[in-house]
Each structure stands twice: as structure tokens, then as C-alpha cells.
Design a protein around this motif. Structure first.
Motif, PDB file in Angstrom:
ATOM      1  N   ARG A   1       5.061   2.016  13.754  1.00 28.60           N
ATOM      2  CA  ARG A   1       5.906   2.583  12.704  1.00 28.60           C
ATOM      3  C   ARG A   1       5.959   4.110  12.759  1.00 28.60           C
ATOM      4  NH1 ARG A   1       9.493  -0.977  10.623  1.00 28.60           N
ATOM      5  NH2 ARG A   1       8.499  -2.996  10.216  1.00 28.60           N
ATOM      6  N   ILE A   2       4.938   4.711  13.386  1.00 31.59           N
ATOM      7  CA  ILE A   2       4.881   6.164  13.517  1.00 31.59           C
ATOM      8  C   ILE A   2       4.914   6.500  14.999  1.00 31.59           C
ATOM      9  CG2 ILE A   2       3.593   8.260  12.944  1.00 31.59           C
ATOM     10  CD1 ILE A   2       4.527   6.712  10.514  1.00 31.59           C
ATOM     11  N   SER A   3       5.673   7.516  15.355  1.00 32.28           N
ATOM     12  CA  SER A   3       5.823   7.903  16.755  1.00 32.28           C
ATOM     13  C   SER A   3       4.484   8.220  17.399  1.00 32.28           C
ATOM     14  CB  SER A   3       6.729   9.142  16.841  1.00 32.28           C
ATOM     15  OG  SER A   3       6.634   9.762  18.102  1.00 32.28           O
TER      16      SER A   3
ATOM     17  N   ARG B   1      13.523  -3.141  10.648  1.00 31.46           N
ATOM     18  CA  ARG B   1      13.437  -2.841   9.223  1.00 31.46           C
ATOM     19  C   ARG B   1      12.001  -2.972   8.732  1.00 31.46           C
ATOM     20  NH1 ARG B   1      18.439  -2.443   7.082  1.00 31.46           N
ATOM     21  NH2 ARG B   1      20.170  -3.426   8.220  1.00 31.46           N
ATOM     22  N   LEU B   2      11.708  -2.235   7.663  1.00 35.69           N
ATOM     23  CA  LEU B   2      10.424  -2.344   6.990  1.00 35.69           C
ATOM     24  C   LEU B   2      10.625  -3.182   5.736  1.00 35.69           C
ATOM     25  CD1 LEU B   2       7.450  -1.487   6.723  1.00 35.69           C
ATOM     26  CD2 LEU B   2       8.242   0.556   5.494  1.00 35.69           C
ATOM     27  N   ARG B   3       9.937  -4.320   5.681  1.00 35.29           N
ATOM     28  CA  ARG B   3      10.118  -5.223   4.552  1.00 35.29           C
ATOM     29  C   ARG B   3       9.657  -4.579   3.249  1.00 35.29           C
ATOM     30  NH1 ARG B   3       7.579 -10.932   6.471  1.00 35.29           N
ATOM     31  NH2 ARG B   3       7.000 -10.835   4.232  1.00 35.29           N
ATOM     32  N   LYS B   4      10.339  -4.937   2.158  1.00 35.64           N
ATOM     33  CA  LYS B   4      10.022  -4.372   0.854  1.00 35.64           C
ATOM     34  C   LYS B   4       8.595  -4.702   0.430  1.00 35.64           C
ATOM     35  CE  LYS B   4      11.498  -4.347  -3.995  1.00 35.64           C
ATOM     36  NZ  LYS B   4      12.463  -4.894  -4.987  1.00 35.64           N
ATOM     37  N   ASP B   5       8.170  -5.952   0.647  1.00 38.01           N
ATOM     38  CA  ASP B   5       6.814  -6.331   0.228  1.00 38.01           C
ATOM     39  C   ASP B   5       5.757  -5.634   1.086  1.00 38.01           C
ATOM     40  OD1 ASP B   5       7.589  -7.768   2.451  1.00 38.01           O
ATOM     41  OD2 ASP B   5       6.718  -9.672   1.799  1.00 38.01           O
ATOM     42  N   THR B   6       6.090  -5.357   2.346  1.00 39.47           N
ATOM     43  CA  THR B   6       5.156  -4.621   3.198  1.00 39.47           C
ATOM     44  C   THR B   6       5.024  -3.179   2.720  1.00 39.47           C
ATOM     45  OG1 THR B   6       5.719  -6.017   5.102  1.00 39.47           O
ATOM     46  CG2 THR B   6       4.670  -3.896   5.563  1.00 39.47           C
ATOM     47  N   LEU B   7       6.148  -2.566   2.351  1.00 43.47           N
ATOM     48  CA  LEU B   7       6.104  -1.194   1.853  1.00 43.47           C
ATOM     49  C   LEU B   7       5.341  -1.115   0.535  1.00 43.47           C
ATOM     50  CD1 LEU B   7       6.955   1.743   2.194  1.00 43.47           C
ATOM     51  CD2 LEU B   7       9.125   1.190   1.053  1.00 43.47           C
ATOM     52  N   GLU B   8       5.515  -2.109  -0.317  1.00 47.67           N
ATOM     53  CA  GLU B   8       4.767  -2.125  -1.580  1.00 47.67           C
ATOM     54  C   GLU B   8       3.269  -2.221  -1.322  1.00 47.67           C
ATOM     55  OE1 GLU B   8       6.533  -5.418  -3.565  1.00 47.67           O
ATOM     56  OE2 GLU B   8       8.237  -4.241  -4.366  1.00 47.67           O
ATOM     57  N   ALA B   9       2.887  -3.058  -0.363  1.00 48.91           N
ATOM     58  CA  ALA B   9       1.469  -3.174  -0.009  1.00 48.91           C
ATOM     59  C   ALA B   9       0.955  -1.870   0.594  1.00 48.91           C
ATOM     60  CB  ALA B   9       1.263  -4.327   0.977  1.00 48.91           C
ATOM     61  N   ALA B  10       1.775  -1.223   1.410  1.00 51.03           N
ATOM     62  CA  ALA B  10       1.385   0.052   2.012  1.00 51.03           C
ATOM     63  C   ALA B  10       1.200   1.129   0.950  1.00 51.03           C
ATOM     64  CB  ALA B  10       2.436   0.485   3.033  1.00 51.03           C
ATOM     65  N   ALA B  11       2.049   1.135  -0.072  1.00 50.66           N
ATOM     66  CA  ALA B  11       1.928   2.121  -1.151  1.00 50.66           C
ATOM     67  C   ALA B  11       0.602   1.952  -1.882  1.00 50.66           C
ATOM     68  CB  ALA B  11       3.099   1.968  -2.121  1.00 50.66           C
ATOM     69  N   ARG B  12       0.211   0.703  -2.121  1.00 47.09           N
ATOM     70  CA  ARG B  12      -1.063   0.439  -2.787  1.00 47.09           C
ATOM     71  C   ARG B  12      -2.248   0.859  -1.912  1.00 47.09           C
ATOM     72  NH1 ARG B  12      -3.912  -3.760  -1.640  1.00 47.09           N
ATOM     73  NH2 ARG B  12      -2.085  -4.965  -0.934  1.00 47.09           N
ATOM     74  N   ILE B  13      -2.198   0.483  -0.641  1.00 46.08           N
ATOM     75  CA  ILE B  13      -3.279   0.829   0.283  1.00 46.08           C
ATOM     76  C   ILE B  13      -3.382   2.336   0.461  1.00 46.08           C
ATOM     77  CG2 ILE B  13      -4.019   0.639   2.697  1.00 46.08           C
ATOM     78  CD1 ILE B  13      -2.739  -2.190   2.680  1.00 46.08           C
ATOM     79  N   TYR B  14      -2.241   3.004   0.542  1.00 45.78           N
ATOM     80  CA  TYR B  14      -2.210   4.462   0.716  1.00 45.78           C
ATOM     81  C   TYR B  14      -2.974   5.141  -0.420  1.00 45.78           C
ATOM     82  CZ  TYR B  14       0.121   8.619   2.760  1.00 45.78           C
ATOM     83  OH  TYR B  14       0.406   9.789   3.403  1.00 45.78           O
ATOM     84  N   LYS B  15      -2.690   4.736  -1.653  1.00 46.19           N
ATOM     85  CA  LYS B  15      -3.369   5.349  -2.793  1.00 46.19           C
ATOM     86  C   LYS B  15      -4.850   4.997  -2.831  1.00 46.19           C
ATOM     87  CE  LYS B  15       0.398   6.315  -5.965  1.00 46.19           C
ATOM     88  NZ  LYS B  15       0.863   6.313  -7.368  1.00 46.19           N
ATOM     89  N   GLU B  16      -5.175   3.756  -2.472  1.00 45.91           N
ATOM     90  CA  GLU B  16      -6.577   3.346  -2.493  1.00 45.91           C
ATOM     91  C   GLU B  16      -7.404   4.096  -1.453  1.00 45.91           C
ATOM     92  OE1 GLU B  16      -6.465  -0.838  -1.870  1.00 45.91           O
ATOM     93  OE2 GLU B  16      -5.840  -1.326  -3.928  1.00 45.91           O
ATOM     94  N   MET B  17      -6.843   4.317  -0.281  1.00 45.23           N
ATOM     95  CA  MET B  17      -7.588   4.917   0.821  1.00 45.23           C
ATOM     96  C   MET B  17      -7.549   6.442   0.817  1.00 45.23           C
ATOM     97  SD  MET B  17      -6.736   2.457   4.108  1.00 45.23           S
ATOM     98  CE  MET B  17      -7.760   3.512   5.135  1.00 45.23           C
ATOM     99  N   HIS B  18      -6.411   7.020   0.428  1.00 44.88           N
ATOM    100  CA  HIS B  18      -6.217   8.459   0.612  1.00 44.88           C
ATOM    101  C   HIS B  18      -5.819   9.201  -0.666  1.00 44.88           C
ATOM    102  CE1 HIS B  18      -6.302   7.557   4.910  1.00 44.88           C
ATOM    103  NE2 HIS B  18      -5.316   6.689   4.740  1.00 44.88           N
ATOM    104  N   GLY B  19      -5.557   8.477  -1.749  1.00 45.26           N
ATOM    105  CA  GLY B  19      -4.988   9.109  -2.935  1.00 45.26           C
ATOM    106  C   GLY B  19      -5.939  10.049  -3.656  1.00 45.26           C
TER     107      GLY B  19
END
Length: 346
Positions: free
Chosen positions: A218-220, A276-294
Motif C-alpha cells: 500500500r506504500i511505495s 481499491r482499499l476496502r472501507k472496512d479495512t480502512l476503518e480497521a487501519a484507523a483504529r490500529i493506527y491510533k492504538e499503536m501510534h496515536g
């Protein structure tokens, strides 16, 4: 620069030079391939897709200008490095210029003319109506960074601000840059390094594994400083150096970060990416992002690793490093303790 006053979304700003700040961003600085030939070992990025992404971003001037903050800051840093060279450069070539991040910081004391090039015509001409505000004349040329249409020994200086990480054949492009420079001409470039957006990368990977049972790029993929030094030397540059800086920006959530990357023209263009990036995957990523790095206030960081590079085209009159073992002064004597002996006497 002192921190600016906070708005409802702005948290903090440090070392920031852009006149148009994304309202919620907090800034802290601490051979020719083609996408149609994936068998070519140099082909990692879909250049056609990248051009379309940059065309889309450049066509929406309002949204695109709001996301200039990273490249504006890096461009100012690059021009400071150019000023450290006590020389005037009559003509400067800006490769992958976008709308013109470097030209904002140039003046007639530095150069008589800047030639800006970009693969995306929409991005290259985004700010053309502001040319009258520039202190130096501007020429624009639409061309691919992987196939530069300039004559040998034609440029006094070549610069590139955060565009070379999308080039497939980076050794080939660096060799072209060295060829078109005049003898003793300088190349000053910056590109994103391997730790860029590591928070986003890890969060998306974990989210895809959780939701979809696997992950895709997902990232270059990006290079590191040791590789860049080797590439500069391989391309024939002399006196090459590379140093690394980091810029960290706070966003309210992953959604604002992804939105800004879109209008920067920096979304994924890897050949084997998922469409495409699935909506449910992005929602899970948003939660993980805050938990790990927020942070405690709910915001999340995004790290941009910047690799600054400089190399010179060899010339007979160019200063050269002394040969190994040619020193005539004992290091201990120079330091004043007189205790260091030559290796042969130890």
C-alpha cells in the motif's frame, strides 16, 4: 519559526515555511522502462497511473495547494544548501518540479533562470498564473523524469525536490543528470526515504491481515541513504554526500492523512497494487493506527523521512580528496596531547 496560534484543528507548527498551511496539520522537523513491461527488473511503479494521479491533483488547485506544506519546507532547505555554495548558477534545471516549490525561494542573486520539468502537465502549470510574482524567469517543459531531453554539458545546476522516489530506473536518471551538467556542475536532490509513513504502512498491513487474511503493498517501496550514496557514485558523481532528516506531521486521524496524500499526488502507484482499499479495512487501519501510534489528544503522527543528496560532475579543476596515507601531521600532535604514534611505531 515560532509556533502559530491554534485553530480548531491546528495543533502545532514548527520549522514551517509554507504560506498556505493545511488547517489541521501539525508540523515538526527533526534504460527507459515502462509500466507495460513488468518483466523489466527496473519496473516497480506504474508511471502512467502516477501521471494520472498527479494530473488529478494538479487540476484541483485549491485542494492541491493546501497540501504543499511538506515540499515547500524541503524546498527551502534545499535552496539553503545551494546558498552554501559560494557561486552563482545562471541556469538551474528543476526535475519533477511540480508547480514550482524551489522557485519560490530563488532570487536573481542565485540564478538568472529556472527550467521546470514534470511528467504531469496539469501539475507543472498549476501555478502558472503566479509567474509574475517570481523573482527569476521560468521556463516549463513537460517531460518524463526517466528520459530527460537536455543536451550534454548544458546545465549549471540540477535540483529535484521529492519526486525521484517514483522513478523506476533511478541509476539511469542519475546518470542522465550527470551527463547534462556542465563540468563541476552540482546536483542537489531530495527524496523520501524508507521510513517514510512507516506508521501508515504498518497499520494498513495489520488491518488487511485482520480483515482480508493477507496484505498487499500500500506504500511505495523506498530506498535508504547507503543505497543512494552508492547510486550517486555509480552514476559518476564526485564528492557525493547524503544526509537524512525527518518531518513529523500530526493529523486528526488516518482519513485526513490519506486525503492529503491524494491531493499531493502521492498515492500508491506500485505495479502489483490492489486497485481499491476496502472501507472496512480502512476503518480497521484507523483504529490500529491510533492504538499503536496515536497521541493522548487523539491525533496521529505521520513521519516523512527526507534524504538530501549532493553530487558534483567531475572536472579537472575540481578539488579532490587527498590520497590515503598522504597526511604529514600526527593526529596526536594536532590534538595537543602528543601521545598518538604512527601505526608502524606502535
Amino acid at each position: 519559526m515560532a509556533a502559530r496560534s491554534a485553530s480548531s484543528k491546528l495543533i502545532q507548527v514548527k520549522h514551517f515555511s509554507s504560506s498556505q498551511l493545511r488547517q489541521y496539520a501539525s508540523f515538526t522537523q527533526s534504460p527507459k522502462p515502462s509500466a507495460s513491461s513488468p518483466g523489466n527488473p527496473f519496473v516497480v511503479f506504474d508511471r502512467k497511473a502516477k501521471k494520472l494521479q498527479r494530473d488529478r491533483a494538479g487540476s484541483n488547485k485549491e485542494k492541491s495547494r493546501l497540501t504543499d506544506y511538506v515540499k515547500d519546507d524541503v524546498a527551502a532547505n534545499m535552496v539553503d544548501r545551494l546558498l552554501d555554495i559560494k557561486r552563482r548558477f545562471p541556469r538551474i534545471l528543476d526535475i519533477g518540479s511540480g508547480p514550482g516549490f524551489l522557485v519560490k525561494h530563488l532570487d536573481p542573486e542565485i540564478t538568472q533562470k529556472i527550467v521546470m520539468t514534470d511528467h504531469s502537465e496539469a501539475m507543472l502549470y498549476r501555478d502558472a498564473e503566479l509567474d509574475s510574482e517570481s523573482e527569476v524567469p521560468i521556463e516549463r517543459i513537460v517531460c518524463d523524469e526517466e528520459n530527460l531531453p537536455f543536451e550534454e554539458n548544458s546545465e549549471d545546476a540540477v535540483m529535484s525536490c521529492l519526486s525521484m522516489h517514483w522513478i523506476n530506473d533511478l541509476p539511469g536518471t542519475l546518470t542522465q543528470i550527470r551527463r547534462i551538467l556542465r563540468p563541476d556542475g552540482v546536483f542537489i536532490g531530495s527524496m523520501f526515504g524508507g521510513d517514510t509513513l512507516f506508521e501508515l504502512r504498518t497499520s494498513l498491513q495489520l488491518a488487511e491481515i485482520e480483515v482480508e487474511g493477507g496484505f498487499s503493498p500500500r506504500i511505495s517501496p523506498m530506498t535508504n541513504s547507503q543505497s543512494v550514496t552508492s547510486l550517486l557514485n555509480r552514476a559518476g558523481f564526485a564528492l557525493s554526500t547524503v544526509d537524512v532528516d525527518e518531518v513529523q506531521i500530526r493529523y486528526p486521524s488516518i482519513y485526513e492523512l490519506v486525503e492529503d496524500l491524494r491531493w499531493m499526488g502521492e498515492t500508491n502507484a506500485v505495479i502489483n497494487r490492489r486497485p481499491r482499499l476496502r472501507k472496512d479495512t480502512l476503518e480497521a487501519a484507523a483504529r490500529i493506527y491510533k492504538e499503536m501510534h496515536g497521541f493522548e489528544d487523539g491525533s496521529v503522527p505521520a513521519t516523512f523521512q527526507i534524504m538530501h543528496m549532493i553530487g558534483w560532475k567531475p572536472a579537472p579543476t575540481q578539488q579532490k580528496p587527498a590520497k590515503r596515507g598522504s597526511g604529514t601531521i600526527n593526529l596526536g600532535d594536532a590534538l595537543g596531547d602528543g601521545t598518538q604514534k604512527p601505526l608502524g611505531e606502535q
